[in-house]
Design an enzyme around this catalytic site. Sequence first.
Site, short mmCIF file in Angstrom:
data_model
loop_
_atom_site.label_atom_id
_atom_site.label_comp_id
_atom_site.label_asym_id
_atom_site.label_seq_id
_atom_site.Cartn_x
_atom_site.Cartn_y
_atom_site.Cartn_z
N ARG A 184 4.51 4.05 19.16
CA ARG A 184 3.21 3.97 18.49
C ARG A 184 2.31 5.12 18.91
O ARG A 184 1.55 5.67 18.11
CB ARG A 184 2.55 2.64 18.82
N ASP A 207 -10.43 2.27 1.42
CA ASP A 207 -10.66 1.80 2.79
C ASP A 207 -11.34 2.87 3.62
O ASP A 207 -12.23 2.59 4.43
CB ASP A 207 -9.34 1.40 3.46
N LYS A 232 0.80 -1.22 0.00
CA LYS A 232 0.00 0.00 0.00
C LYS A 232 0.84 1.28 0.00
O LYS A 232 0.40 2.30 -0.52
CB LYS A 232 -0.97 0.00 1.19
#
Length: 278
Positions: free
Chosen positions: A160, A108, A71
């Site tokens: 993260r 998406d 992607k």
Amino acid sequence: MTVRADARRAAVLGSPIAHSLSPVLHRAAYRELGLADRSYDRFEVDEETLPGFLGGLGPEWAGLSLTMPLKRAVIPLLDTVTETAASVEAVNTVVFTEDGRRTGDNTDIPGMVAALRERGIEQVESAAILGAGATASSALAALARICAGEVVAYVRSAERAAEMRRWGERLGVEVRTADWADAAEALRAPLVIATTPAGTTDALAAAVPERPATLFDVLYDPWPTGLAARWSAYGGAVVGGLDLLVHQAVLQVEQMTGCTPAPLDAMRKAGEHALAAR
């Protein structure tokens, strides 16, 4: 965008790819639309072999669906990228246009919004995201369209957490991060989006509140997840990974064939039948 007039082929690329339901969904759409001359296949392609694969495609190709790990890898190989895809640096759809250009898009994000809208979720005051991977950034982009307030992302590391806050700033979403150890708190949000791999949220099932709101679990195999099963048993609304897969595929079919609307119900039934047979 307009596809090439002589384009008849499409496929999904990725690695691994054998599990992909995309051929089932797209072929069902072609049957329903009466496009007997169209084909849709799957090819095992990784980041190293992607440039050669794209370079070998002829004028009979209408488009490609892309899954991991392609992607982001595909972006430098394209002529143009839509604003939606650029917002999350992820392309899951490539259309070969009439003027010979390779255009990248991301279905998406609008697919998530459409799947929620189908269940009556037009807007929420706040939301929670479980996880911080590529799907989580798409979830943030979707929430930028429907969430009026704060999004809390539950993650496992400081790295993260910082990444999710950066995505929030980029997408215009108010993001607060919290430690995964406190993920049970997420289940009280008006909308919970679970973006983690299979099995990750199973331990949270016991913490589902008595009156849960809406869960969007992006997995579809195995289904239901432990969290989704408990959520549904307690009367909460559940949107599943197949809902997302179908809605994003509907947009791909429309872009690659020019036929609108794509047959959502036929595609969903084909996906359900394929999953039941596994």
